[in-house]
Design an enzyme around this catalytic site. Structure first.
Site, mmCIF file in Angstrom:
data_model
loop_
_atom_site.group_PDB
_atom_site.id
_atom_site.type_symbol
_atom_site.label_atom_id
_atom_site.label_comp_id
_atom_site.label_asym_id
_atom_site.label_seq_id
_atom_site.Cartn_x
_atom_site.Cartn_y
_atom_site.Cartn_z
ATOM 1 N N TYR A 184 -13.189 12.039 -61.145
ATOM 2 C CA TYR A 184 -12.909 12.024 -59.969
ATOM 3 C C TYR A 184 -12.471 10.392 -60.239
ATOM 4 C CZ TYR A 184 -15.150 14.956 -57.672
ATOM 5 O OH TYR A 184 -15.777 17.019 -56.927
ATOM 6 N N GLY A 332 -30.706 20.922 -60.554
ATOM 7 C CA GLY A 332 -29.719 20.250 -59.883
ATOM 8 C C GLY A 332 -29.667 22.459 -58.800
#
Length: 378
Positions: A184, A332
């Site tokens: 990103y 996760g």
């Protein structure tokens, strides 16, 4: 060994154990506002020592995926306050992951159909945003070539991060995690094969490439204090068209050294060694490089906790913590289908496999309907 289940002091923030619930995009906020269902989802998982929220965009411009709860309007702040109150009521602690996707976006998500913005003018080949297709239906779409940010615009983005951090504290979060990973906006500045600028933020020097990341860290620290600030990074990550480059080790070592000087709450490392990128898996050389960096990072962070995510197991977490390589272990996907993951890990109970078809979007199914394990049912 049971150190991962013992309390841990992350500076002034007291964690009930060393297990971190890593950020997980779930796209369950139809109005981009966290609601009661989102609050229930996180409250169910509040036995983690620390929860890091799903990425929460700092602005409409920074958003690359539909149905992600942002942190830039009063309604969004109120929505997140409901979440943090619910987590705290269950004894949990929570940081907000503040996020700007840069070029991994699409005009259908942007105000007035604007192009995504980036450090770069290069199209993220093979990347996908989650926007509206030509028929107006939500779906995966190809990001176009972005508009390169003018030098004069960069302070605006920096201050948006600082304001998002203040908004997060207002919403009841214990702190914020700057999302500097996964291809990103921050990596679009850091990577010299993506950054094609010619100004003070160009790839011409290490100082230039690091400038944006350090500007944001400093602005956020000034607004909410270093002990409330973490950052996530992914050295050797290749998601969203992030090619490997020779200066990776030097870049991230220098970044870690600068973070150590600033005494942030934590650095959250993402090991993408086993991740699939398109039709390929990150090569062994990248995995070796990441492990080499990991072995040196803790020495530069005497007052900053180190979290590791990616392919984590109880045995690996115990080993790395016992040997002083990391302080906290992040998990996760197991948290998606095991709201009582900490208890299952501690007791050796079986894990419920996740339904991948319900990872993104939808309602309660595959989100808040996973049940806790009952030994009586075994």
């Amino acid at each position: 060994m049971t150190r991962i289940f013992e309390p841990y002091d992350m500076g002034p923030i007291k964690l009930r154990n060393r297990i971190v619930m890593a950020p997980l995009t779930r796209s369950r906020a139809p109005e981009d506002i966290a609601d009661e269902r989102v609050a229930l989802y996180y409250a169910q998982r509040a036995t983690a020592g620390l929860i890091v929220s799903e990425g929460t965009p700092i602005s409409r411009e920074g958003q690359g995926y539909l149905f992600n709860p942002g942190i830039f309007t009063e309604e969004q702040i109120a929505g997140w306050r409901l979440v943090t109150n619910s987590v705290r009521a269950n004894g949990g602690r929570m940081f907000a992951q503040i996020w700007h996707v840069g070029r991994v976006s699409h005009p259908s998500i942007q105000n007035d159909g604007a192009l995504p913005v980036s450090a770069s003018s290069k199209t993220p080949v093979g990347a996908k945003a989650f926007g509206y297709d030509e028929s107006g239906a939500p779906g995966l779409v190809d990001p176009p070539a972005p508009r390169q940010l003018a030098t004069s615009e960069i302070p605006r983005i920096v201050q948006q991060f600082a304001q998002a951090a203040a908004n997060a504290v207002n919403a009841g979060f214990d702190g914020v995690e700057i999302h500097g990973a996964n291809g990103y906006l921050f990596e679009q500045f850091l990577n010299p094969l993506v950054n094609d600028r010619t100004d003070a933020y160009s790839a011409a020097s290490m100082d230039n490439r690091l400038r944006f990341t350090l500007d944001v860290i400093d602005a956020v620290v000034e607004r909410i204090g270093a002990q409330r600030v973490g950052i996530r990074i992914s050295p050797y990550g290749q998601l969203f068209d992030m090619p490997l480059y020779p200066e990776i080790d030097a870049t991230y070592t220098r970044l870690i050294q600068e973070i150590g000087k600033r005494k942030l709450a934590y650095v959250h490392l993402m090991d993408q060694s086993g991740f699939a990128v398109g039709d390929t898996t990150i090569d062994d050389g990248a995995a070796t490089g990441f492990r080499s960096l990991l072995s040196t990072f803790k020495s530069y962070l005497p007052q900053t906790s180190l979290i590791l995510a990616g392919g984590m197991t109880r045995d690996r977490a115990e080993f790395l913590i016992a040997n002083g390589v990391i302080d906290l272990a992040a998990f996760g996907t197991p948290f998606i289908s095991n709201p009582d993951f900490v208890a299952r890990l501690q007791n050796g109970w079986p894990l419920t496999p996740p339904d991948r078809a319900t990872f993104y979007g939808g309602g309660a199914e595959g989100y808040v309907d996973y049940e806790a394990y009952s030994p009586d049912d075994a």
